[in-house]
Every structure is written in structure tokens, then in C-alpha cells.
Design a protein around this motif. Structure first.
Motif, short mmCIF file in Angstrom:
data_model
loop_
_atom_site.label_atom_id
_atom_site.label_comp_id
_atom_site.label_asym_id
_atom_site.label_seq_id
_atom_site.Cartn_x
_atom_site.Cartn_y
_atom_site.Cartn_z
N GLY A 33 0.78 -1.24 0.00
CA GLY A 33 0.00 0.00 0.00
C GLY A 33 0.81 1.28 0.00
O GLY A 33 0.24 2.38 0.17
N HIS A 34 2.12 1.19 -0.23
CA HIS A 34 2.96 2.38 -0.23
C HIS A 34 3.08 2.98 -1.63
O HIS A 34 2.91 2.29 -2.64
CB HIS A 34 4.34 2.05 0.32
CG HIS A 34 4.32 1.49 1.70
ND1 HIS A 34 3.82 2.19 2.78
CD2 HIS A 34 4.70 0.27 2.19
CE1 HIS A 34 3.92 1.44 3.88
NE2 HIS A 34 4.43 0.27 3.55
N GLN A 35 3.40 4.29 -1.68
CA GLN A 35 3.65 4.99 -2.94
C GLN A 35 5.16 4.94 -3.18
O GLN A 35 5.94 5.47 -2.39
CB GLN A 35 3.18 6.45 -2.84
CG GLN A 35 1.75 6.62 -2.38
CD GLN A 35 0.76 6.10 -3.39
OE1 GLN A 35 0.72 6.57 -4.53
NE2 GLN A 35 -0.04 5.12 -3.00
N VAL A 36 5.58 4.31 -4.27
CA VAL A 36 7.00 4.04 -4.48
C VAL A 36 7.46 4.57 -5.83
O VAL A 36 6.73 4.50 -6.82
CB VAL A 36 7.29 2.52 -4.39
CG1 VAL A 36 8.80 2.26 -4.52
CG2 VAL A 36 6.75 1.94 -3.09
N GLY A 37 8.70 5.09 -5.85
CA GLY A 37 9.30 5.55 -7.09
C GLY A 37 10.78 5.24 -7.12
O GLY A 37 11.39 4.93 -6.09
N ILE A 38 11.37 5.32 -8.30
CA ILE A 38 12.80 5.04 -8.51
C ILE A 38 13.44 6.22 -9.23
O ILE A 38 12.88 6.75 -10.19
CB ILE A 38 12.99 3.76 -9.35
CG1 ILE A 38 12.63 2.51 -8.54
CG2 ILE A 38 14.41 3.65 -9.89
CD1 ILE A 38 12.65 1.22 -9.35
N VAL A 39 14.63 6.61 -8.76
CA VAL A 39 15.45 7.61 -9.45
C VAL A 39 16.82 6.99 -9.66
O VAL A 39 17.47 6.56 -8.69
CB VAL A 39 15.58 8.91 -8.62
CG1 VAL A 39 16.52 9.89 -9.33
CG2 VAL A 39 14.22 9.55 -8.40
N CYS A 40 17.27 6.89 -10.93
CA CYS A 40 18.55 6.24 -11.20
C CYS A 40 19.17 6.77 -12.49
O CYS A 40 18.59 7.63 -13.17
CB CYS A 40 18.38 4.72 -11.27
SG CYS A 40 17.41 4.15 -12.69
N ASP A 41 20.32 6.25 -12.83
CA ASP A 41 21.08 6.67 -14.01
C ASP A 41 20.37 6.28 -15.30
O ASP A 41 19.72 5.24 -15.38
CB ASP A 41 22.47 6.03 -13.96
CG ASP A 41 23.32 6.37 -15.17
OD1 ASP A 41 23.31 7.55 -15.56
OD2 ASP A 41 23.98 5.47 -15.70
N SER A 42 20.52 7.13 -16.32
CA SER A 42 19.90 6.86 -17.62
C SER A 42 20.88 6.34 -18.66
O SER A 42 20.48 5.97 -19.77
CB SER A 42 19.25 8.14 -18.16
OG SER A 42 20.23 9.16 -18.32
N THR A 43 22.17 6.29 -18.31
CA THR A 43 23.18 5.89 -19.30
C THR A 43 23.68 4.47 -19.12
O THR A 43 24.46 3.99 -19.93
CB THR A 43 24.40 6.84 -19.22
OG1 THR A 43 25.04 6.70 -17.94
CG2 THR A 43 23.98 8.29 -19.41
N THR A 44 23.24 3.78 -18.06
CA THR A 44 23.69 2.43 -17.77
C THR A 44 22.59 1.43 -18.10
O THR A 44 21.41 1.70 -17.91
CB THR A 44 24.07 2.29 -16.29
OG1 THR A 44 24.92 3.37 -15.93
CG2 THR A 44 24.79 0.99 -16.03
N GLY A 45 23.00 0.24 -18.55
CA GLY A 45 22.03 -0.80 -18.86
C GLY A 45 21.75 -0.88 -20.35
O GLY A 45 21.99 0.07 -21.10
N GLY A 46 21.23 -2.03 -20.77
CA GLY A 46 20.94 -2.24 -22.18
C GLY A 46 19.50 -2.63 -22.41
O GLY A 46 18.60 -2.25 -21.65
N ASP A 47 19.28 -3.42 -23.45
CA ASP A 47 17.91 -3.81 -23.82
C ASP A 47 17.24 -4.62 -22.71
O ASP A 47 16.04 -4.46 -22.45
CB ASP A 47 17.94 -4.64 -25.11
CG ASP A 47 18.37 -3.80 -26.31
OD1 ASP A 47 18.28 -2.56 -26.23
OD2 ASP A 47 18.81 -4.40 -27.32
N TYR A 48 18.02 -5.50 -22.07
CA TYR A 48 17.44 -6.34 -21.01
C TYR A 48 16.93 -5.47 -19.86
O TYR A 48 15.82 -5.65 -19.37
CB TYR A 48 18.47 -7.33 -20.52
CG TYR A 48 18.01 -8.17 -19.33
CD1 TYR A 48 16.87 -8.96 -19.42
CD2 TYR A 48 18.72 -8.16 -18.14
CE1 TYR A 48 16.45 -9.72 -18.35
CE2 TYR A 48 18.30 -8.92 -17.06
CZ TYR A 48 17.17 -9.70 -17.16
OH TYR A 48 16.74 -10.44 -16.10
N GLU A 49 17.75 -4.50 -19.44
CA GLU A 49 17.34 -3.61 -18.35
C GLU A 49 16.16 -2.74 -18.76
O GLU A 49 15.27 -2.45 -17.95
CB GLU A 49 18.52 -2.75 -17.90
CG GLU A 49 19.59 -3.50 -17.11
CD GLU A 49 20.46 -4.39 -17.97
OE1 GLU A 49 21.03 -5.37 -17.44
OE2 GLU A 49 20.57 -4.12 -19.20
#
Length: 377
Positions: A33-49
Motif C-alpha cells: 500500500g505504499h507509494q514508491v518511485g525510482i530515481v537512477c542513471d539513464s546511461t547504464t544498462g541495455g535492452d534487457y534492463e
């Protein structure tokens, strides 16, 4: 006290164990029941991520915000930090949980800035190894450990994924100034179902980042040595991406293994587990790697470096543990193939794994810590 929290997870690199940890934790927190968000890097990771983000983004009430974040400290950090702070401030978190070194700095600095403006926010930090892997004798290590000590003053709670990680913090940084708890990583109930090997499965699987810390080079050298010890050709699959991938491919060719050691890009772990009969984790350093828990949950025999919190997973069955050394790993590879049935039965039992490494238990413990930390703000 509100029963629903606004929780923001901040971290740099959306790959590997940290990303897995945040995804599992976020989904459990939304279900609670919590309100959750993510803030992270936009230059790391590929198609799988990117696919993983697509799967989770719509389920997070506060969404996913990505912005460029540098791995190392440099001139671009100020601009990156300013962008990240604006994103976090807009989300108005009650809980700001930083993961890894960069996420930990951002969570505690930005959480403190929000408190100056009279926002009520608790600042939490999970190292996940991160800067703790540096040598305390190196200039880089001393710098980061000094930074960790400074940041600890701005922390409301520190969360360690193993007793070894907490001991490492004490040894390299000092006794934590903030309250601190060990909460083991956990996997979902369905991940305790066995994954049988495909009929054409290879002998061994390496799955993880292709970088020196994770030991893909040790895996390759050990494979070549194990062939000599057993007097026959062995096969392997290496799943993952990273800065050292091309170097690993070249080394496999140099050793004459290219026809029986194939490389595949990142994929779901349980899909990869079917590609081999045994899993090797040859890391030079770790905190509490998910891949080890996932592989054991899937019933895979393992050969694993005795580093970080890994021995805590194998507390009742130490057969799989080796030093992160190619010769030691090769010896264990030969042992595992000499009597596969006996070797497989020496892994930790399913009851032990479920009791200590379940995702619901992990999320419940962390939720309680959130409420306790916020109550003291």
C-alpha cells in the motif's frame, strides 16, 4: 503515523544485484500500500534492463525517473546532482533510500536538504558493497571511507545485506553512528522451484557483469585448467555484459576454448540456469549476491568464492566455497564433475534457504525500519 509511505529508491546503476533488490523491494512495498518511485542513471544498462523497467514502471505510483549520473566523481557531478535533487524533491518522499555509493550520498545529502526546508523525510542507506570494496590502504579507499564516515552523520539508518558487510564497514569506516541492521536479500516464492538443465546443457555457467571484480577471467582460466585435470573437453556458457566482455572473448580464443565456451548477452537468471548443469560465481569481492541465492533456489550445484557475505549463505554446507583463484576453482570444477550427484546433495537445504532468504521477510523487516526511522525525524 501514516500507514502509507512515499518511498523513493535512489541508485546509480540499474544493473545486477542492486537493481534486482530495488525491484523486489519496490514491488513488495507497492503491494503493502505504499507509494514508491525510482530515481537512477539513464546511461547504464541495455535492452534487457530496458525491458525490466517497462515491466515495473506502470506498477510504481511515483514512477521511474532516469537522469545521467557519473560513476566516478568529476566535473559533471554538480550538474548531475542538481538534476537528481530536482527529481527527488518533486516526488516529496517520506523515505529516501539510497543504494550503492552514489545513491547513498545522494539520498543523505538531498534528504538533509529537504529537511532544511522543513520536509519530514528519513534518510536510509544500503551500501551493497559499493565503496567498501576499495582497499583501505589506497588513496582512493581512504577518500571514500572518509566520505562514508561523514555521510554516516546524516543517516537515519544503515541497512547491511550481510554480517560481513557490516564488519567491513566497521573495519574500514568505523562504528556506524546511525542505527544499523543486517537484512538478508531474499527471493520470491516461485524462485525456489528447481530449474532442470536442458538436454544439451553445458558443464558450467558464468552469469554476471563482465568486469574484473566479478572474476570472469578466473572462470575462463579455471575452465582451461579443469580440462587438463580431467583429461577431456569441457563446455561453458558466459552470460553478461560489461567493460571486460571483449577481453574475455579474446582470452577464450587464446586458450583454444572458443568452440565450447559461448557468450550470451544478459537474460533472466532462471532462463540462464537451464543452459548449464552447474553455476560458478568466481567473484573477487561481493556483499550478498542475488545470483547465488537465485541459483541455489533453482536447485543448481554451485562453485562460489568465499568472499563477502557468501559464506553466510553456505553456513550449513561449505563444500561449494573456494578462494577467488583460478587454480582453486579448477580443482572444485573437477571435483563437481567427478561425482555430480554427490556434489549436488552437498548444497544448502531448501528449508534453510527459505527461512533465511525470502523476499517477503526482507521487505517486512525493511518496512518496520522505515517506520521506526521516520518516527524519530
Amino acid at each position: 503515523m501514516t500507514s502509507s509511505l512515499r518511498i523513493v529508491h535512489c541508485f546509480r546503476s540499474p544493473v545486477g544485484g542492486i537493481f534486482r533488490h530495488v525491484r523486489d523491494l519496490s514491488e513488495a512495498q507497492v503491494a503493502a500500500g505504499h507509494q514508491v518511485g525510482i530515481v537512477c542513471d539513464s546511461t547504464t544498462g541495455g535492452d534487457y534492463e530496458a525491458q525490466l523497467f517497462e515491466q515495473i514502471a506502470d506498477r510504481l505510483p511515483l514512477g521511474v525517473a532516469r537522469t545521467p549520473m557519473q560513476r566516478h566523481i568529476g566535473p559533471g557531478d554538480l550538474a548531475s546532482a542538481a538534476r537528481t535533487f530536482r527529481l527527488i524533491k518533486k516526488l516529496q518522499p517520506d523515505i529516501l533510500h539510497g543504494h550503492g555509493a552514489k545513491g547513498g550520498v545522494y539520498a543523505r545529502v538531498f534528504g538533509s536538504m529537504l529537511r532544511v526546508s522543513r520536509s519530514r523525510v528519513a534518510r536510509l542507506y544500503s551500501p551493497h558493497g559499493g565503496s567498501l570494496h576499495y582497499d583501505e590502504k589506497s588513496l582512493t579507499g581512504r577518500f571514500f571511507f572518509l566520505l562514508e564516515a561523514m555521510m554516516a552523520r546524516w543517516s537515519d539508518h544503515l541497512l547491511f545485506v550481510s554480517e560481513e558487510e557490516r564488519s567491513m564497514f566497521r573495519r574500514k569506516v568505523g562504528e556506524p553512528r546511525a542505527p544499523h541492521t543486517v537484512v538478508y536479500n531474499g527471493i520470491r516464492e516461485e524462485e525456489f522451484e528447481p530449474v532442470p538443465a536442458n538436454p544439451d546443457a553445458a558443464d558450467f555457467l558464468y552469469i554476471g557483469m563482465m568486469r574484473n571484480l566479478k572474476g570472469p577471467d578466473l572462470f575462463i582460466e579455471a575452465l582451461a585448467q579443469a580440462e587438463k585435470r580431467l583429461g577431456r573437453r569441457l563446455s561453458a556458457v558466459m552470460v553478461g555484459d560489461g567493460d571486460d566482455r571483449e577481453r574475455c572473448i579474446a582470452r577464450v580464443a587464446e586458450l583454444g576454448l572458443a568452440d565450447r565456451a559461448r557468450f550470451l548477452m544478459p537474460m533472466p537468471a532462471r532462463k540462464a540456469f537451464a543452459l548449464a548443469r552447474a553455476v560458478v560465481v568466481p567473484s573477487r569481492a561481493e556483499a550478498m549476491p542475488y545470483i547465488v541465492i537465485e541459483a541455489l533456489g533453482a536447485g543448481k550445484p554451485m562453485i562460489v568464492s568465499a568472499v563477502g557475505g557468501i559464506p553466510e549463505i553456505f553456513a550449513e554446507a561449505t563444500t561449494a566455497l573456494v578462494q577467488p583463484d583460478a587454480d582453486a576453482i579448477a580443482t572444485k570444477m573437477a571435483e563437481a564433475l567427478s561425482d555430480e550427484t554427490t556434489y549436488a546433495t552437498s548444497m544448502p537445504g531448501r528449508d534453510f534457504l527459505k527461512d533465511h532468504f525470502s523476499a517477503p521477510a526482507m521487505a517486512a523487516k525493511i518496512e518496520k525500519i522505515y517506520f521506526d526511522a521516520l518516527a524519530k525525524v
